[in-house]
Design a protein around this motif. Structure first.
Motif, PDB file in Angstrom:
ATOM      1  N   VAL A 111       0.857  -1.186   0.000  1.00 56.35           N
ATOM      2  CA  VAL A 111       0.000   0.000   0.000  1.00 56.35           C
ATOM      3  C   VAL A 111       0.894   1.237   0.000  1.00 56.35           C
ATOM      4  N   CYS A 112       0.646   2.166  -0.910  1.00 55.62           N
ATOM      5  CA  CYS A 112       1.423   3.407  -0.912  1.00 55.62           C
ATOM      6  C   CYS A 112       0.731   4.439  -1.793  1.00 55.62           C
ATOM      7  N   GLY A 113       1.223   5.673  -1.723  1.00 53.37           N
ATOM      8  CA  GLY A 113       0.680   6.744  -2.552  1.00 53.37           C
ATOM      9  C   GLY A 113       1.543   7.982  -2.452  1.00 53.37           C
ATOM     10  N   ARG A 114       1.261   8.949  -3.304  1.00 49.72           N
ATOM     11  CA  ARG A 114       1.961  10.237  -3.239  1.00 49.72           C
ATOM     12  C   ARG A 114       1.197  11.286  -4.037  1.00 49.72           C
ATOM     13  N   GLN A 115       1.648  12.524  -3.910  1.00 49.74           N
ATOM     14  CA  GLN A 115       1.127  13.592  -4.769  1.00 49.74           C
ATOM     15  C   GLN A 115       1.873  13.574  -6.101  1.00 49.74           C
ATOM     16  N   TYR A 116       1.152  13.884  -7.171  1.00 44.81           N
ATOM     17  CA  TYR A 116       1.739  13.943  -8.513  1.00 44.81           C
ATOM     18  C   TYR A 116       1.612  15.368  -9.047  1.00 44.81           C
ATOM     19  N   PRO A 117       2.541  16.253  -8.664  1.00 44.50           N
ATOM     20  CA  PRO A 117       2.477  17.624  -9.173  1.00 44.50           C
ATOM     21  C   PRO A 117       2.638  17.677 -10.685  1.00 44.50           C
ATOM     22  N   GLU A 118       3.288  16.665 -11.259  1.00 49.07           N
ATOM     23  CA  GLU A 118       3.429  16.608 -12.709  1.00 49.07           C
ATOM     24  C   GLU A 118       2.100  16.332 -13.403  1.00 49.07           C
ATOM     25  N   ARG A 119       1.049  15.935 -12.646  1.00 48.57           N
ATOM     26  CA  ARG A 119      -0.265  15.670 -13.208  1.00 48.57           C
ATOM     27  C   ARG A 119      -1.293  16.448 -12.393  1.00 48.57           C
ATOM     28  N   VAL A 120      -1.236  17.778 -12.500  1.00 40.98           N
ATOM     29  CA  VAL A 120      -2.163  18.721 -11.852  1.00 40.98           C
ATOM     30  C   VAL A 120      -2.453  18.385 -10.388  1.00 40.98           C
ATOM     31  N   ASP A 121      -1.396  18.008  -9.660  1.00 41.35           N
ATOM     32  CA  ASP A 121      -1.474  17.819  -8.206  1.00 41.35           C
ATOM     33  C   ASP A 121      -2.379  16.676  -7.760  1.00 41.35           C
ATOM     34  N   ASP A 122      -2.572  15.679  -8.609  1.00 43.64           N
ATOM     35  CA  ASP A 122      -3.291  14.487  -8.153  1.00 43.64           C
ATOM     36  C   ASP A 122      -2.634  13.925  -6.898  1.00 43.64           C
ATOM     37  N   ILE A 123      -3.444  13.392  -5.986  1.00 45.41           N
ATOM     38  CA  ILE A 123      -2.956  12.477  -4.963  1.00 45.41           C
ATOM     39  C   ILE A 123      -3.535  11.112  -5.303  1.00 45.41           C
ATOM     40  N   ALA A 124      -2.658  10.159  -5.585  1.00 44.96           N
ATOM     41  CA  ALA A 124      -3.093   8.818  -5.972  1.00 44.96           C
ATOM     42  C   ALA A 124      -2.481   7.800  -5.020  1.00 44.96           C
ATOM     43  N   TRP A 125      -3.240   6.759  -4.710  1.00 45.86           N
ATOM     44  CA  TRP A 125      -2.764   5.714  -3.807  1.00 45.86           C
ATOM     45  C   TRP A 125      -3.412   4.392  -4.204  1.00 45.86           C
ATOM     46  N   GLU A 126      -2.842   3.299  -3.710  1.00 50.22           N
ATOM     47  CA  GLU A 126      -3.334   1.977  -4.099  1.00 50.22           C
ATOM     48  C   GLU A 126      -2.965   0.943  -3.054  1.00 50.22           C
ATOM     49  N   LEU A 134      -7.434  11.670  -5.835  1.00 47.91           N
ATOM     50  CA  LEU A 134      -8.123  12.929  -5.538  1.00 47.91           C
ATOM     51  C   LEU A 134      -7.482  14.029  -6.364  1.00 47.91           C
ATOM     52  N   TYR A 135      -8.262  15.034  -6.679  1.00 50.25           N
ATOM     53  CA  TYR A 135      -7.772  16.125  -7.525  1.00 50.25           C
ATOM     54  C   TYR A 135      -7.319  17.299  -6.667  1.00 50.25           C
ATOM     55  N   GLY A 136      -6.288  18.013  -7.195  1.00 51.19           N
ATOM     56  CA  GLY A 136      -5.635  19.033  -6.396  1.00 51.19           C
ATOM     57  C   GLY A 136      -5.752  20.441  -6.922  1.00 51.19           C
ATOM     58  N   PRO A 137      -5.017  21.364  -6.295  1.00 48.60           N
ATOM     59  CA  PRO A 137      -5.131  22.793  -6.604  1.00 48.60           C
ATOM     60  C   PRO A 137      -4.857  23.135  -8.058  1.00 48.60           C
ATOM     61  N   ALA A 138      -3.900  22.457  -8.681  1.00 49.70           N
ATOM     62  CA  ALA A 138      -3.583  22.785 -10.074  1.00 49.70           C
ATOM     63  C   ALA A 138      -4.757  22.507 -10.991  1.00 49.70           C
ATOM     64  N   LEU A 139      -5.486  21.432 -10.738  1.00 50.13           N
ATOM     65  CA  LEU A 139      -6.659  21.141 -11.561  1.00 50.13           C
ATOM     66  C   LEU A 139      -7.749  22.178 -11.331  1.00 50.13           C
ATOM     67  N   GLN A 163       3.828   3.445 -12.385  1.00 46.27           N
ATOM     68  CA  GLN A 163       4.109   3.067 -13.768  1.00 46.27           C
ATOM     69  C   GLN A 163       3.094   3.681 -14.732  1.00 46.27           C
ATOM     70  N   ARG A 164       1.832   3.714 -14.318  1.00 52.69           N
ATOM     71  CA  ARG A 164       0.798   4.294 -15.192  1.00 52.69           C
ATOM     72  C   ARG A 164       1.060   5.777 -15.450  1.00 52.69           C
ATOM     73  N   TYR A 165       1.338   6.505 -14.397  1.00 51.67           N
ATOM     74  CA  TYR A 165       1.624   7.930 -14.575  1.00 51.67           C
ATOM     75  C   TYR A 165       2.852   8.137 -15.461  1.00 51.67           C
ATOM     76  N   GLU A 166       3.902   7.380 -15.186  1.00 45.66           N
ATOM     77  CA  GLU A 166       5.138   7.552 -15.948  1.00 45.66           C
ATOM     78  C   GLU A 166       4.915   7.280 -17.431  1.00 45.66           C
ATOM     79  N   LEU A 167       4.206   6.203 -17.742  1.00 48.42           N
ATOM     80  CA  LEU A 167       3.959   5.847 -19.131  1.00 48.42           C
ATOM     81  C   LEU A 167       3.094   6.888 -19.830  1.00 48.42           C
ATOM     82  N   GLU A 168       2.064   7.341 -19.128  1.00 49.59           N
ATOM     83  CA  GLU A 168       1.143   8.339 -19.700  1.00 49.59           C
ATOM     84  C   GLU A 168       1.850   9.675 -19.942  1.00 49.59           C
ATOM     85  N   LEU A 169       2.537  10.161 -18.912  1.00 50.70           N
ATOM     86  CA  LEU A 169       3.088  11.513 -18.984  1.00 50.70           C
ATOM     87  C   LEU A 169       4.334  11.595 -19.858  1.00 50.70           C
TER      88      LEU A 169
END
Length: 409
Positions: A111-126, A134-139, A163-169
């Protein structure tokens, strides 16, 4: 002199049992299952009690947790002083664990997660069951109207979000360049290979949120109408695996019936669970309020809704039902207290949203905190149909109401 020495020795011998009780070589933990269901979940111990009995004086000292067949099992020390152990207990049975001082074997992070400022400040976890964001201030600054919790389905216990974020972005710029050059076919091909909106063998993002609660976001009700939250403004990750993820979130201050109200959430997800635990409270409230949470109902399927007592469950049709041909099972559970379930229509039925299936706590007092659970499953992974999802939700609620009991020796 000899008599004095003898008295001192006798005193020391008399004190030995109490010293031994205060500092032990091992701590024995017994976990009892009061239900007739097989249980696989995390249990919480008071970390301070365990450390004191072992004579551990600092947070840097390591522990080993060993089960009845002499295997080490994963554990985690949490921000709020808990020691988590991943346990399996048979119906009406007991499981015993031994805790000792020592360097543990490497533990797999589930289980882990982090903020993704490279993707409009998403906080994603799994965890090993599913993924969320969750969506953040940049969005919000982009004025995109996405208010609720997003669900990412997966069909593997391995961690996949990074991996999903890295591949997409990493391929986004190339796709844009190909489209600008008029090479639409090449752009489409690259996007199909890299976007997380397609299943590449381990799941995808195909849940529609938009201007809704998505799956399980909380909201105040104003005369029966949902007061939608927007994106978080502040966050702090408190736990980050290997067994539990916890994040504290603050949402923008709004005016509500003359009060300046700030929403706070404390959210956590455990290994093996389909449901996030969430506590919500509203700072600045001076009068009782109605607090709700629920799931969005989409126009493509307005019938697969299940409302009973303190649950709102739904078989979501995904963003493209005819092409995807699978379902995402979502729901909220309020296991404690008196609540109400209802369907609330979407005004104008815009954005493909028919309405919401809600669970509502009426008359919540100022300063009172409400705890509930929200989550999901996927028909291509751990719940193959809605009937299994109903059973999963009922079993989860039964476990909450009949917790495993823990004794420390």
């Amino acid at each position: 002199m000899k008599k004095k020495i003898m008295n001192s020795l006798l005193t020391a011998l008399f004190l030995l049992p109490s010293v031994a009780h205060a500092q032990q070589d091992v701590v024995i933990v017994t976990v009892s299952n009061p239900t007739d269901m097989q249980r696989q979940e995390l249990v919480e111990l008071d970390a301070k009690t365990v450390k004191e009995r072992l004579g551990v004086c600092c947070d840097r000292c390591k522990l080993r947790v060993i089960n009845a067949v002499r295997q080490e099992v994963p554990y985690q020390l949490t921000y709020d002083g808990k020691l988590l152990i991943d346990v399996s207990v048979r119906p009406k049975g007991q499981a015993r664990f031994t805790i000792v001082k020592g360097e543990p074997r490497p533990m797999k992070t589930v289980v882990c997660g982090r903020q993704y400022p490279e993707r409009v400040d998403d906080i994603a976890w799994e965890n090993d069951r599913g993924a969320y964001r969750l969506y953040g201030p940049a969005l919000q600054r982009n004025k995109e109207r996405a208010f609720g919790n997003d669900v990412w389905v997966k069909n593997t216990p391995d961690l996949v979000v990074e991996q999903r974020y890295e591949l997409e972005l990493s391929n986004h710029a190339a796709i844009v360049a190909l489209r600008e050059a008029g090479n639409t076919a090449a752009a489409d091909s690259l996007e199909e290979l890299t976007t997380y909106h397609f299943d590449h063998g381990y799941g995808l993002d195909c849940y529609k949120v938009g201007p809704s609660l998505g799956c399980g976001a909380p909201a105040l009700l104003d005369n029966g109408k949902i007061v939608f939250p927007y994106c978080y403004t502040q966050y702090e990750i408190l736990d980050n695996g290997p067994l539990r993820f916890t994040v504290s979130l603050t949402y923008e201050t709004k005016e509500f019936h003359g009060d300046r109200v700030t929403e706070h959430r404390l959210l956590s997800l455990d290994k093996g669970s389909n449901f996030n635990r969430q506590t919500v409270w509203y700072e600045g409230v001076t009068k009782p309020v109605d607090i709700s949470s629920g799931v969005v109902i989409h126009n493509e399927d307005t019938t697969s809704v299940w409302l009973k007592e303190n649950m709102a469950l739904y078989a979501d049709p995904t963003d493209n039902p005819a092409a995807q041909n699978f379902q995402i099972y979502v729901g909220v559970i309020f296991p404690y207290g008196q609540v109400e379930t209802l369907r609330v229509p979407n005004e104008g039925a815009a954005n493909g949203i028919n309405g919401h299936a809600l669970v509502v706590c009426r008359g919540v007092q100022p300063g009172e905190r409400v705890t509930y659970y929200w989550g999901s499953a996927w028909s291509k992974y751990d719940c193959r149909n809605m009937q299994e999802w109903l059973l999963r939700a009922a079993d989860f609620q039964n476990s909450l109401r009949n917790p495993l009991t823990v004794s420390i020796e």
